[in-house]
Motif scaffolding. Structure first.
Motif, PDB file in Angstrom:
ATOM      1  N   MET A   1     -41.473 -20.230  26.230  1.00  0.00           N
ATOM      2  CA  MET A   1     -40.306 -19.672  25.715  1.00  0.00           C
ATOM      3  C   MET A   1     -39.026 -19.727  26.401  1.00  0.00           C
ATOM      4  O   MET A   1     -37.897 -19.704  26.172  1.00  0.00           O
ATOM      5  CB  MET A   1     -40.995 -18.184  25.275  1.00  0.00           C
ATOM      6  N   ARG A   2     -39.322 -19.397  27.867  1.00  0.00           N
ATOM      7  CA  ARG A   2     -38.105 -19.516  28.737  1.00  0.00           C
ATOM      8  C   ARG A   2     -37.114 -20.774  28.740  1.00  0.00           C
ATOM      9  O   ARG A   2     -35.804 -20.432  28.797  1.00  0.00           O
ATOM     10  CB  ARG A   2     -38.544 -19.211  30.365  1.00  0.00           C
ATOM     11  N   ALA A   3     -37.766 -21.786  28.479  1.00  0.00           N
ATOM     12  CA  ALA A   3     -37.082 -23.102  28.505  1.00  0.00           C
ATOM     13  C   ALA A   3     -35.965 -22.965  27.269  1.00  0.00           C
ATOM     14  O   ALA A   3     -34.876 -23.268  27.155  1.00  0.00           O
ATOM     15  CB  ALA A   3     -37.988 -24.181  28.329  1.00  0.00           C
ATOM     16  N   TYR A   4     -36.787 -22.563  26.115  1.00  0.00           N
ATOM     17  CA  TYR A   4     -36.031 -22.548  24.738  1.00  0.00           C
ATOM     18  C   TYR A   4     -35.070 -21.463  24.986  1.00  0.00           C
ATOM     19  O   TYR A   4     -33.559 -21.575  24.361  1.00  0.00           O
ATOM     20  CB  TYR A   4     -36.852 -22.185  23.643  1.00  0.00           C
ATOM     21  N   LEU A   5     -35.027 -20.346  25.643  1.00  0.00           N
ATOM     22  CA  LEU A   5     -34.118 -19.601  25.735  1.00  0.00           C
ATOM     23  C   LEU A   5     -33.199 -19.936  26.598  1.00  0.00           C
ATOM     24  O   LEU A   5     -31.736 -19.653  26.375  1.00  0.00           O
ATOM     25  CB  LEU A   5     -34.598 -17.929  26.436  1.00  0.00           C
ATOM     26  N   LEU A   6     -33.361 -20.635  27.583  1.00  0.00           N
ATOM     27  CA  LEU A   6     -32.282 -21.207  28.587  1.00  0.00           C
ATOM     28  C   LEU A   6     -31.275 -22.049  27.918  1.00  0.00           C
ATOM     29  O   LEU A   6     -30.152 -22.024  27.760  1.00  0.00           O
ATOM     30  CB  LEU A   6     -32.823 -21.764  29.727  1.00  0.00           C
ATOM     31  N   LEU A   7     -32.039 -22.773  26.892  1.00  0.00           N
ATOM     32  CA  LEU A   7     -31.329 -23.629  26.015  1.00  0.00           C
ATOM     33  C   LEU A   7     -30.307 -23.102  25.076  1.00  0.00           C
ATOM     34  O   LEU A   7     -29.238 -23.479  24.788  1.00  0.00           O
ATOM     35  CB  LEU A   7     -32.099 -24.700  25.383  1.00  0.00           C
ATOM     36  N   LEU A  62     -28.986 -32.811  25.425  1.00  0.00           N
ATOM     37  CA  LEU A  62     -29.007 -33.629  26.680  1.00  0.00           C
ATOM     38  C   LEU A  62     -29.748 -32.771  27.924  1.00  0.00           C
ATOM     39  O   LEU A  62     -30.522 -33.541  28.651  1.00  0.00           O
ATOM     40  CB  LEU A  62     -27.548 -34.021  27.157  1.00  0.00           C
ATOM     41  N   LEU A  63     -29.624 -31.608  28.130  1.00  0.00           N
ATOM     42  CA  LEU A  63     -30.209 -30.893  29.114  1.00  0.00           C
ATOM     43  C   LEU A  63     -31.482 -30.764  28.760  1.00  0.00           C
ATOM     44  O   LEU A  63     -32.518 -30.981  29.699  1.00  0.00           O
ATOM     45  CB  LEU A  63     -29.608 -29.394  29.183  1.00  0.00           C
ATOM     46  N   ALA A  64     -31.844 -30.736  27.581  1.00  0.00           N
ATOM     47  CA  ALA A  64     -33.495 -30.490  27.262  1.00  0.00           C
ATOM     48  C   ALA A  64     -34.196 -31.999  27.547  1.00  0.00           C
ATOM     49  O   ALA A  64     -35.181 -31.964  27.751  1.00  0.00           O
ATOM     50  CB  ALA A  64     -33.412 -30.093  25.658  1.00  0.00           C
ATOM     51  N   SER A  65     -33.388 -33.066  27.269  1.00  0.00           N
ATOM     52  CA  SER A  65     -33.885 -34.207  27.335  1.00  0.00           C
ATOM     53  C   SER A  65     -34.407 -34.481  29.095  1.00  0.00           C
ATOM     54  O   SER A  65     -35.033 -35.547  29.162  1.00  0.00           O
ATOM     55  CB  SER A  65     -33.195 -35.454  27.028  1.00  0.00           C
ATOM     56  N   GLN A  66     -33.831 -33.784  29.944  1.00  0.00           N
ATOM     57  CA  GLN A  66     -34.105 -33.896  31.261  1.00  0.00           C
ATOM     58  C   GLN A  66     -35.183 -32.764  31.642  1.00  0.00           C
ATOM     59  O   GLN A  66     -35.357 -32.789  32.857  1.00  0.00           O
ATOM     60  CB  GLN A  66     -32.938 -33.735  32.178  1.00  0.00           C
ATOM     61  N   ALA A 197     -38.895 -28.672  16.727  1.00  0.00           N
ATOM     62  CA  ALA A 197     -38.365 -27.890  15.679  1.00  0.00           C
ATOM     63  C   ALA A 197     -37.817 -26.392  16.594  1.00  0.00           C
ATOM     64  O   ALA A 197     -36.544 -26.120  16.351  1.00  0.00           O
ATOM     65  CB  ALA A 197     -39.190 -27.392  14.678  1.00  0.00           C
ATOM     66  N   THR A 198     -38.836 -26.299  17.499  1.00  0.00           N
ATOM     67  CA  THR A 198     -38.255 -25.048  18.247  1.00  0.00           C
ATOM     68  C   THR A 198     -37.184 -25.192  19.014  1.00  0.00           C
ATOM     69  O   THR A 198     -36.119 -24.373  19.288  1.00  0.00           O
ATOM     70  CB  THR A 198     -39.574 -24.407  19.149  1.00  0.00           C
ATOM     71  N   LEU A 199     -36.774 -26.428  19.642  1.00  0.00           N
ATOM     72  CA  LEU A 199     -35.883 -26.826  20.357  1.00  0.00           C
ATOM     73  C   LEU A 199     -34.552 -26.632  19.729  1.00  0.00           C
ATOM     74  O   LEU A 199     -33.586 -26.015  20.241  1.00  0.00           O
ATOM     75  CB  LEU A 199     -35.930 -28.226  20.940  1.00  0.00           C
ATOM     76  N   MET A 200     -34.687 -27.311  18.689  1.00  0.00           N
ATOM     77  CA  MET A 200     -33.436 -27.459  17.644  1.00  0.00           C
ATOM     78  C   MET A 200     -33.093 -26.052  17.037  1.00  0.00           C
ATOM     79  O   MET A 200     -31.778 -25.926  16.950  1.00  0.00           O
ATOM     80  CB  MET A 200     -33.526 -28.336  16.396  1.00  0.00           C
ATOM     81  N   MET A 201     -34.070 -25.259  16.688  1.00  0.00           N
ATOM     82  CA  MET A 201     -33.555 -23.825  16.345  1.00  0.00           C
ATOM     83  C   MET A 201     -33.185 -22.948  17.445  1.00  0.00           C
ATOM     84  O   MET A 201     -32.020 -22.133  17.170  1.00  0.00           O
ATOM     85  CB  MET A 201     -35.017 -23.383  15.865  1.00  0.00           C
ATOM     86  N   ALA A 202     -33.760 -23.215  18.660  1.00  0.00           N
ATOM     87  CA  ALA A 202     -32.929 -22.394  19.741  1.00  0.00           C
ATOM     88  C   ALA A 202     -31.483 -22.784  20.023  1.00  0.00           C
ATOM     89  O   ALA A 202     -30.707 -21.835  20.104  1.00  0.00           O
ATOM     90  CB  ALA A 202     -33.830 -22.607  21.018  1.00  0.00           C
TER      91      ALA A 202
END
Length: 402
Positions: A1-7, A62-66, A197-202
């Motif tokens: 969840m921390r990655a999603y909150l960062l994004l 773009l950040l998520a892709s890395q 889906a979680t990535l795009m919603m975040a």
């Protein structure tokens, strides 16, 4: 969840910091909302907030892709399909905000964006019905995908009627959807919590949060069609990817009865988020046809107009509509964790509370929510409150496609 909150934080920061630049571009390109007789705002406002939102989405993805954690998400082109579709409708909305395109051109652009997403594998392949309806034909899948995406874009556009309303409603609904998709991922793959889906919603929630300080009453900029269509497309894209990650045959064999309820959420939750604007849109069409007018004929009888007529200030009306959005969104998402009878009882209680807030004494109380407190204006003395306040706005889409 921390990655999603960062994004989410990155999306919010980029959107917040770039919105002043979007306002500058809007003024330079004359993307300004004029004041019409049916509008609620009193002065012209720039309306290219969608540019800042798009930038927040692009930078975050773009950040998520890395990120190694999310590397599996980018093994397919779906994420770039959603970003590409958002770019198309943002540019379309920009053109509409500047040149006031006719509805046929805008619809064609929306279909193009939805078709691009489908080409990049963001497609509805089955519908979560009791029997798990599979869409076997590729043409039917394309038509279903385009229909869902176009409806979602226009539904969000329809709710963009008051300062901060659309951004807040999507932030609330997106938060509920984020919790749902994250919970679903935990149950489906305990060893890997990565989910498109979680990535795009975040990211979606983040851009809404970043835009709200500029857009909440009294607003400095409107999101315009460039923003509302982006929000609707990303929301629909995320919902579609959820259904694509569920095997209907395996689900039908493994689950039965009430156990299948969470599988209906990919369709139920988006409807719950835009339930009020969808009802408002349906009533508007019936009302106009009954009066012998075109269903696209504008009027001042939308839901947000009725809230103002009840005596609510602009800010109070928006906050109460936030409550309704939370009731339906989190009520639908709660089906993942709790038995449906328990959720139904809780939903009933929440609806009663929302009704009290809407129709009760709060309409004339709560000085800190009055519009003149927000603007610093002096309240009227010994004069009846106007039915419509002097600030705010109605959808830039109104009167052109509705």
């Amino acid at each position: 969840m921390r990655a999603y909150l960062l994004l989410m934080l990155v999306a919010a920061a980029v959107t917040y910091l770039s919105t002043p630049a979007a306002r500058w571009i809007a003024r330079r390109t004359n993307a300004i909302t004029a004041v019409r007789a049916r509008d609620v705002h009193a002065t012209p406002r720039p309306r290219l907030g969608g540019l800042a939102m798009l930038l927040g989405i692009v930078v975050s993805v773009l950040l998520a892709s890395q990120m190694p954690f999310l590397s599996g998400v980018f093994e397919t082109p779906q994420a770039w399909g959603i970003v590409g579709g958002a770019t198309i409708v943002c540019l379309l909305g920009w053109a509409d905000d500047v040149w006031d395109l006719d509805w046929v051109t805008k619809l064609a652009g929306q279909v193009l964006a939805a078709g691009f997403m489908a080409l990049m594998q963001v497609q509805l392949t089955w519908l979560p019905t009791p029997g798990g309806l599979t869409i076997g034909d590729s043409n039917q899948s394309l038509i279903a995908t385009v229909f869902v995406v176009v409806v979602a874009m226009n539904a969000v556009n329809f709710v963009d009627g008051l300062d901060g309303l659309a951004a807040g409603v999507i932030a609330i609904g997106g938060s509920a959807f984020l919790l749902y998709t994250y919970s679903l991922t935990q149950q489906a793959s305990p060893q890997d919590y990565s989910s498109l889906a979680t990535l795009m919603m975040a990211v979606l929630v983040g851009v809404c949060i970043g835009f709200l300080p500029h857009n909440f009453f009294p607003s400095h900029i409107f999101m315009g069609d460039s923003g509302s269509m982006v929000l609707g497309l990303v929301f629909a894209g995320a919902a579609i990817t959820v259904t694509g990650n569920i095997d209907p045959a395996a689900t039908r064999d493994a689950l039965s009865g009430a156990q299948r309820v969470p599988l209906f959420i990919p369709l139920l939750l988006p409807v719950a988020v835009v339930l009020l604007p969808l009802l408002d849109m349906g009533m508007a069409v019936v009302r106009r046809l009954a009066a012998g007018k075109s269903p696209f004929h504008p009027d001042r009888m939308h839901l947000h107009h009725r809230m103002l007529a009840l005596g609510h200030s602009h800010r109070r009306a928006v906050l109460i509509l936030y409550v309704w959005a939370a009731v339906f969104s989190f009520g639908a998402a709660a089906l993942v964790r709790w038995e449906w009878r328990v959720v139904l009882v809780g939903l009933g209680i929440a609806i009663v509370v929302a009704l009290v807030l809407t129709l009760g004494p709060l309409r004339t109380r709560g000085r800190f929510l009055d519009d003149d407190v927000a603007t610093g204006a002096q309240p009227a003395v010994d004069a009846p409150a106007p039915a419509v306040p002097a600030s705010g706005h109605t959808s830039t889409h109104e009167g052109r496609t509705r």
